[in-house]
Design a protein around this motif. Structure first.
Motif, PDB file in Angstrom:
ATOM      1  N   LEU A  30      21.266   6.950   1.051  1.00 59.18           N
ATOM      2  CA  LEU A  30      21.917   6.719   2.543  1.00 59.18           C
ATOM      3  C   LEU A  30      21.911   5.576   2.029  1.00 59.18           C
ATOM      4  N   ILE A  31      20.891   4.767   1.580  1.00 60.52           N
ATOM      5  CA  ILE A  31      20.342   3.475   1.868  1.00 60.52           C
ATOM      6  C   ILE A  31      21.956   2.907   0.819  1.00 60.52           C
ATOM      7  N   LEU A  32      21.806   3.770  -0.347  1.00 61.83           N
ATOM      8  CA  LEU A  32      22.929   2.788  -1.238  1.00 61.83           C
ATOM      9  C   LEU A  32      23.936   3.327  -0.704  1.00 61.83           C
ATOM     10  N   LEU A  33      24.201   3.984   0.183  1.00 63.31           N
ATOM     11  CA  LEU A  33      25.590   3.800   0.395  1.00 63.31           C
ATOM     12  C   LEU A  33      25.838   3.205   1.951  1.00 63.31           C
ATOM     13  N   GLU A  82       1.124  -1.228  -0.035  1.00 62.92           N
ATOM     14  CA  GLU A  82      -0.406  -0.285  -0.105  1.00 62.92           C
ATOM     15  C   GLU A  82       0.798   1.355   0.209  1.00 62.92           C
ATOM     16  N   ARG A  83       1.734   1.526   0.950  1.00 58.75           N
ATOM     17  CA  ARG A  83       2.933   2.248   0.723  1.00 58.75           C
ATOM     18  C   ARG A  83       3.370   2.481  -0.550  1.00 58.75           C
ATOM     19  N   ASN A  84       3.805   2.032  -1.297  1.00 61.48           N
ATOM     20  CA  ASN A  84       4.401   2.049  -2.786  1.00 61.48           C
ATOM     21  C   ASN A  84       3.207   2.382  -3.503  1.00 61.48           C
ATOM     22  N   ASP A  85       1.871   1.439  -3.532  1.00 62.26           N
ATOM     23  CA  ASP A  85       1.248   1.986  -4.592  1.00 62.26           C
ATOM     24  C   ASP A  85       1.042   4.215  -4.145  1.00 62.26           C
ATOM     25  N   ASN A  86       0.834   4.665  -2.900  1.00 62.01           N
ATOM     26  CA  ASN A  86       0.903   5.712  -2.408  1.00 62.01           C
ATOM     27  C   ASN A  86       1.391   6.167  -3.054  1.00 62.01           C
ATOM     28  N   CYS A  87       2.978   6.015  -2.454  1.00 61.59           N
ATOM     29  CA  CYS A  87       4.132   6.712  -3.599  1.00 61.59           C
ATOM     30  C   CYS A  87       4.067   6.671  -5.206  1.00 61.59           C
ATOM     31  N   VAL A  88       3.113   6.268  -6.225  1.00 57.85           N
ATOM     32  CA  VAL A  88       3.333   6.156  -7.189  1.00 57.85           C
ATOM     33  C   VAL A  88       2.431   6.914  -7.819  1.00 57.85           C
ATOM     34  N   LEU A  89       1.327   6.949  -7.003  1.00 58.97           N
ATOM     35  CA  LEU A  89       0.035   7.287  -7.028  1.00 58.97           C
ATOM     36  C   LEU A  89       0.161   8.971  -6.570  1.00 58.97           C
ATOM     37  N   ARG A  90       1.443   9.483  -5.779  1.00 57.78           N
ATOM     38  CA  ARG A  90       1.414  10.637  -5.602  1.00 57.78           C
ATOM     39  C   ARG A  90       1.907  11.651  -5.997  1.00 57.78           C
ATOM     40  N   SER A  91       3.623  10.405  -6.956  1.00 55.43           N
ATOM     41  CA  SER A  91       4.019  10.807  -7.379  1.00 55.43           C
ATOM     42  C   SER A  91       3.003  10.919  -9.136  1.00 55.43           C
ATOM     43  N   GLU A  92       2.324  10.248  -9.217  1.00 56.27           N
ATOM     44  CA  GLU A  92       1.814  10.536 -10.722  1.00 56.27           C
ATOM     45  C   GLU A  92       0.759  11.550 -10.204  1.00 56.27           C
ATOM     46  N   ASN A  93      -0.143  12.027  -9.020  1.00 56.75           N
ATOM     47  CA  ASN A  93      -0.482  13.347  -9.830  1.00 56.75           C
ATOM     48  C   ASN A  93       0.034  13.949  -8.930  1.00 56.75           C
ATOM     49  N   ASP A  94       1.042  14.643  -8.624  1.00 55.17           N
ATOM     50  CA  ASP A  94       1.924  15.534  -9.050  1.00 55.17           C
ATOM     51  C   ASP A  94       2.449  15.975 -10.241  1.00 55.17           C
ATOM     52  N   LYS A  95       2.400  15.284 -10.598  1.00 55.22           N
ATOM     53  CA  LYS A  95       3.342  15.057 -12.524  1.00 55.22           C
ATOM     54  C   LYS A  95       1.595  15.964 -13.453  1.00 55.22           C
ATOM     55  N   GLU A 132      18.392  -6.830  -9.477  1.00 53.50           N
ATOM     56  CA  GLU A 132      17.432  -7.252  -8.666  1.00 53.50           C
ATOM     57  C   GLU A 132      16.866  -6.721  -7.732  1.00 53.50           C
ATOM     58  N   THR A 133      17.836  -6.834  -6.220  1.00 48.57           N
ATOM     59  CA  THR A 133      17.063  -6.049  -5.078  1.00 48.57           C
ATOM     60  C   THR A 133      17.040  -4.997  -4.861  1.00 48.57           C
ATOM     61  N   TYR A 134      17.759  -3.857  -6.252  1.00 46.79           N
ATOM     62  CA  TYR A 134      17.291  -2.538  -6.095  1.00 46.79           C
ATOM     63  C   TYR A 134      15.997  -2.164  -5.807  1.00 46.79           C
ATOM     64  N   GLU A 135      15.577  -3.234  -7.653  1.00 39.88           N
ATOM     65  CA  GLU A 135      14.212  -2.895  -8.231  1.00 39.88           C
ATOM     66  C   GLU A 135      13.208  -2.994  -7.497  1.00 39.88           C
ATOM     67  N   ARG A 136      13.548  -4.195  -6.483  1.00 44.41           N
ATOM     68  CA  ARG A 136      11.999  -4.947  -5.463  1.00 44.41           C
ATOM     69  C   ARG A 136      12.750  -3.730  -4.421  1.00 44.41           C
ATOM     70  N   THR A 137      13.638  -2.816  -3.509  1.00 51.40           N
ATOM     71  CA  THR A 137      13.620  -1.737  -2.558  1.00 51.40           C
ATOM     72  C   THR A 137      13.508  -0.158  -3.369  1.00 51.40           C
ATOM     73  N   PHE A 138      14.032  -0.355  -4.300  1.00 57.75           N
ATOM     74  CA  PHE A 138      13.052   1.223  -4.581  1.00 57.75           C
ATOM     75  C   PHE A 138      11.997   1.002  -6.720  1.00 57.75           C
ATOM     76  N   PRO A 139      10.580   1.044  -6.211  1.00 59.50           N
ATOM     77  CA  PRO A 139       9.923   0.001  -7.197  1.00 59.50           C
ATOM     78  C   PRO A 139       9.623   1.879  -8.680  1.00 59.50           C
TER      79      PRO A 139
END
Length: 703
Positions: free
Chosen positions: A225-228, A75-88, A249-256
């Protein structure tokens, strides 16, 4: 009988005893089972209970909690995507409303009702028709002038490029058509001695833009900071050289939300991470990275241009923390064979804790009408700077970019670029470490007879000479890259690379006034970069490659160390048998794990005396030439017949090296002068002869 307090304490202790922390093995097995079956039945739960030594009730509760956690994360990931689309969508809505306000001229008044909508559609159709007409006319014109219309100067957009006017002849064949009387005129206004303008005209940034940029940069900082700070499984160690490799593969799961939904096969991703200790405190280092002029001076071999487009947030008073800047940069490999990379990005600085700072860079889309669009995109990158008790800093650097290469990289440099070494974190940190050592040496107040050769009388003279040499190196690096405002013309001759030439009209202080012809070529040698650097560094070998010395040997009359490595130094050389005793050679050599430089320029004795006395050397004219030596990016095969086993055993990264040879010649002291064919042939022969002599001296004539 127990009191009330004693009874509460006993109850608390009994509750603590009931708490059970799963072991790492139990969690690993539960996670494995959850991936296979998120809803295990009673039989599966009983089997897990026996295998892991847990009660069936514990197994049941763990799976319930894990499913709840997974649902919340989704749900958090979906909300991030929706917020990004909303801002756009909100930004597009604002842009459309602004456009509707200006679809008619002021004298006609604002549009109203449906008429405004139809007027907008008419304007869009008219705009499309005009663009098609412009493309058609451009293609017709290009057939007659022999080059794309986009390369010609347009009214209102001055051209900042250096090139040869080939309207009366052309290079590329075995000879120049038009005969020896050919004149090659300088393009109007061309000069690489002046700081070029950005390839677009910046427009005002609204408060809404600033708000979106601030949020965008904050998210980039969190990702950086996560990458570092995260190792496996996000970063893996390369089995070949031990470098950190990003697990995509791990990067795409961590930052979809960072993953593009449209895969472009022409886009290549480069990701690297490295850590090192540098001789500079954190506050000074942060200040240099946030100031584009200091940043360019800190990385002259990598950064060819740097500019702040707009300061969005100035940060805290007396500190860079919280500072947010919209910036432009151009990055280079010191060879005309490798295209420069341009980025438009946000740079955000944040103090994480006392003595610790993070600087995050991330590309921001500046796509608007009649603005430039870069084919390089910086994903969250940057560095973490941590103060150490001895005044040094530990720096961890991450480079993460997407590059669309419209022009294939030359085969000489393909392995170096594709491996990520050419623009990777290792190169940034190696350069930073060497330059910090150089700055530390410039602050030393004591003089050393051994270091200075007794020729420089004071610390002021030492710093003046270092300043002069640094300007020489900066000028040299700026004269040979494939920058967007520099166009090289290829002559025929040397292997499949050829000699590449470019004309500059210089009028700046510190440059010889007039027309300067730059020429460069790159070659591959089956010898390690370390051995090639040692060959050029040894003044006893100079007569073997310096065509202009006429075979004369040279003597070092002054020496300034630039760091603990003996190869990092500034020298003043004098030809022993020269007819002009008042002419000396200023030379700086520098080396690190990413490559080496040997840069030199003739300077007359009065000018050197001015610098050695401690006076300002800014107006001493310099016309540097030299060599860039880099590993070829290939593993050492150990099968080069022309290379001795001793040379191979001393090699660094890669079995061979890439050498760029570059010269600059003052053609005329008059900026309006024309370039004749004789000057072109002279510099072509000079480069070709130098390369042949280098190969012969290093016993690799068939390279």
């Amino acid at each position: 009988m127990e009191s009330g307090e004693d009874q509460d304490m006993n109850d608390s202790q009994r509750k603590k005893k009931r708490y059970h922390r799963h072991t790492a093995r139990q969690i690993q097995e539960l996670e494995r089972m959850f991936k296979e079956c998120p809803h295990p039945d009673e039989k599966q739960r009983m089997q897990l209970s026996r295998d892991l030594g847990l009660q069936p009730r514990q197994i049941k509760f763990w799976f319930q909690n894990r499913r709840t956690q997974m649902k919340a994360q989704t749900e958090r990931n979906d909300n991030c995507v929706l917020r990004s689309e909303n801002d756009k969508i909100r930004c597009e809505n604002i842009a459309i409303r602004e456009a509707l306000k200006n679809i008619v001229c002021p004298s006609c008044g604002p549009p109203g009702g449906e008429d405004g909508y139809f007027d907008e559609q008419k304007l869009r159709m008219e705009n499309t028709r005009l663009k098609e007409e412009l493309d058609r006319v451009s293609s017709i014109a290009a057939k007659y002038i022999g080059r794309p219309i986009s390369q010609l100067p347009h009214h209102g957009h001055p051209m900042h490029a250096s090139s040869l006017d080939l309207s009366m002849g052309s290079f590329g064949g075995h000879e120049i058509v038009g005969g020896p009387s050919l004149d090659l005129d300088l393009l109007p206004g061309s000069s690489t001695c002046n700081l070029p303008t950005l390839p677009f005209q910046t427009t005002g940034i609204t408060d809404m833009d600033k708000s979106l940029m601030a949020k965008f940069s904050t998210n980039a900082m969190d990702e950086l900071l996560i990458l570092l700070q995260t190792d496996e499984p996000l970063w893996l160690k390369s089995p070949v050289d031990g470098r950190d490799i990003l697990n995509l593969e791990t990067y795409e799961r961590t930052f979809p939300t960072r993953v593009n939904h449209i895969k472009n096969p022409n886009i290549r991703t480069e990701a690297s991470r490295s850590s090192s200790v540098v001789i500079m405190n954190g506050v000074a280092l942060v200040d240099m990275l946030m100031d584009p002029n200091k940043w360019w001076e800190l990385f002259p071999t990598i950064v060819s241009k740097a500019r702040i487009i707009e300061v969005l947030v100035s940060g805290m008073v007396g500190s860079r923390s919280g500072s947010l800047q919209l910036m432009y940069e151009e990055l280079q490999v010191l060879s005309p064979l490798v295209s420069a990379r341009e980025f438009y990005f946000l740079r955000y600085c944040q103090q994480i804790e006392p003595g610790s700072w993070a600087i995050a860079d991330v590309s921001y889309d500046l796509t608007r009408e009649n603005q430039f669009v870069s084919n390089s995109r910086r994903l969250p990158s940057g560095c973490l700077i941590q103060d150490m008790p001895n005044g040094y800093s530990k720096v961890t650097w991450v480079e993460h970019v997407e590059v669309e290469e419209k022009t294939p990289t030359h085969r000489f440099y393909r392995d170096l670029v594709n491996s990520g070494l050419a623009f990777g974190a290792e190169r940034w940190l190696a350069t930073l470490q060497r330059m910090c050592e150089r700055f530390a040496c410039s602050l030393v107040s004591e003089t050393s007879t051994r270091d200075l050769g007794g020729a420089i009388p004071s610390p002021e003279g030492r710093r003046s000479m270092m300043k002069l040499a640094q300007r020489m190196v900066n000028s040299f690096c700026g004269s040979i890259s494939a920058s967007s405002n520099q166009r090289w013309t290829t002559l025929s001759g040397l292997n499949d690379v050829g000699v590449r030439v470019m004309v500059q009209k210089c009028t700046d202080p510190g440059q010889p006034n007039g027309v300067v012809l730059s020429a460069a070529t790159s070659v591959w040698l089956p010898i390690s970069s370390k051995n090639v650097f040692n060959f050029f560094k040894d003044e006893r070998n100079r007569a073997q490659w310096d065509v202009l010395s006429n075979g004369d040997s040279v003597q070092e009359v002054a020496h300034i160390a630039n760091g603990p490595h003996t190869g990092n130094c500034i020298s003043v050389l004098r030809a022993l048998n020269a007819s002009h005793n008042n002419m000396l050679i200023l030379q700086e050599s520098c080396t690190d794990s990413s490559g080496s430089l040997v840069v030199y320029a003739p300077v007359d004795l009065p000018a050197i005396s001015i610098a050695m006395s401690g006076e300002d050397p800014s107006y001493i004219p310099l016309l540097p030439s030299g060599f860039i030596i880099t590993p070829d990016g290939q593993p050492d095969q150990g099968n080069c017949a022309s290379t001795s086993s001793g040379m191979r055993s001393m090699g660094g990264v890669g079995g061979g090296s890439l050498i760029t040879v570059a010269f600059q010649i003052l053609v005329s002291s008059f900026p309006s002068a024309k370039l004749n064919l004789e000057s072109v042939n002279t510099v072509n022969n000079l480069i070709s002869t130098t390369v042949q002599q280098i190969k012969a001296a290093l016993n690799c004539p068939g390279s």
